[in-house]
Design a protein around this motif. Structure first.
Motif, mmCIF file in Angstrom:
data_model
loop_
_atom_site.group_PDB
_atom_site.id
_atom_site.type_symbol
_atom_site.label_atom_id
_atom_site.label_comp_id
_atom_site.label_asym_id
_atom_site.label_seq_id
_atom_site.Cartn_x
_atom_site.Cartn_y
_atom_site.Cartn_z
ATOM 1 N N LEU A 189 0.832 -1.200 0.000
ATOM 2 C CA LEU A 189 0.000 0.000 0.000
ATOM 3 C C LEU A 189 0.869 1.252 0.000
ATOM 4 C CD1 LEU A 189 -2.735 -1.020 2.584
ATOM 5 C CD2 LEU A 189 -2.957 -0.885 0.090
ATOM 6 N N HIS A 190 0.431 2.247 -0.733
ATOM 7 C CA HIS A 190 1.163 3.500 -0.836
ATOM 8 C C HIS A 190 0.754 4.457 0.271
ATOM 9 C CE1 HIS A 190 2.798 2.351 -4.664
ATOM 10 N NE2 HIS A 190 1.588 2.116 -5.138
ATOM 11 N N CYS A 191 1.647 5.393 0.565
ATOM 12 C CA CYS A 191 1.360 6.418 1.573
ATOM 13 C C CYS A 191 0.145 7.254 1.179
ATOM 14 C CB CYS A 191 2.582 7.307 1.783
ATOM 15 S SG CYS A 191 4.007 6.391 2.395
ATOM 16 N N GLU A 192 -0.086 7.391 -0.121
ATOM 17 C CA GLU A 192 -1.276 8.116 -0.590
ATOM 18 C C GLU A 192 -2.550 7.465 -0.067
ATOM 19 O OE1 GLU A 192 -0.450 7.590 -4.757
ATOM 20 O OE2 GLU A 192 0.047 9.700 -4.975
ATOM 21 N N VAL A 193 -2.474 6.149 0.194
ATOM 22 C CA VAL A 193 -3.633 5.382 0.634
ATOM 23 C C VAL A 193 -3.731 5.332 2.159
ATOM 24 C CG1 VAL A 193 -4.734 3.096 0.595
ATOM 25 C CG2 VAL A 193 -3.590 3.977 -1.448
ATOM 26 N N ILE A 194 -2.612 5.053 2.829
ATOM 27 C CA ILE A 194 -2.655 4.824 4.277
ATOM 28 C C ILE A 194 -2.067 5.957 5.113
ATOM 29 C CG2 ILE A 194 -2.632 2.329 4.007
ATOM 30 C CD1 ILE A 194 0.317 2.394 4.834
ATOM 31 N N GLY A 195 -1.500 6.959 4.479
ATOM 32 C CA GLY A 195 -0.917 8.081 5.210
ATOM 33 C C GLY A 195 0.573 7.877 5.452
#
Length: 182
Positions: free
Chosen positions: A50-56
């Protein structure tokens, strides 16, 4: 007018940086040999994660260069080396172009040296730890080229006033008396 190869590879690195999934910095790079792209990379989470765009961002309140262990992202340079390895492409005697152009961090410097990168094109030394990176590159005889004449500077880039400067190990030894081990 036709771009120089340096301008072309910087422009390509800038385009690749647009794929970055980091919430704070967008980096891209190109590894080239003999006017040919060998590999590219941008900073972001590992393939399939998962990318930071998704999980912060776990490092949202941490200063740049501190606590890299909290970050799920991989630097653009690391991803370029990993991509070349994944595809079975040699990185020996390659040149690295970085966008926006900070000199690589010390960890990336060590990886690039061991991967056989022989020339680094960069624009600034704003990234934390750049002193150690520079020392490592000079010890390993990696050529550092500070490009300040490339046309595709972004709005936020500091615009230097000199032409391209190439630094060699001997220059640093003479200038700074090279204190390797304080």
């Amino acid at each position: 007018m036709r771009q120089s190869w340096d301008e072309f590879f910087y422009g390509l690195a800038g385009k690749i940086a647009e794929r970055s999934t980091c919430l704070h910095r967008h980096y891209g790079c190109v590894l080239a040999r003999d006017k040919t792209v060998i590999s590219t990379g941008f900073n972001g989470a590992p393939r399939g994660c998962l990318h930071c765009e998704v999980i912060g961002c776990a490092r949202a309140t941490v200063a740049s260069g501190e606590r890299p262990d909290l970050c799920r992202g991989t630097h653009a340079e690391q991803n370029a080396i990993a991509e070349a390895a994944r595809l079975g492409v040699s990185t020996l005697d390659t040149t690295l172009y970085l966008y926006p152009g900070d000199i690589p961090c010390p960890l990336c410097a060590k990886i690039l040296i061991n991967a056989g990168v022989t020339c680094i094109h960069y624009r600034t030394t704003n990234y934390p730890g750049h002193e150690l990176s520079t020392r490592l590159f000079f010890e390993a005889k990696v050529t550092l080229v500070k490009d300040i004449s490339v046309d595709n500077w972004g709005e936020e880039d500091e615009k230097p006033t000199e032409d391209t400067t190439e630094f060699r190990r001997e220059d640093l030894l003479e200038r700074d008396k090279f204190h390797l081990y304080p």
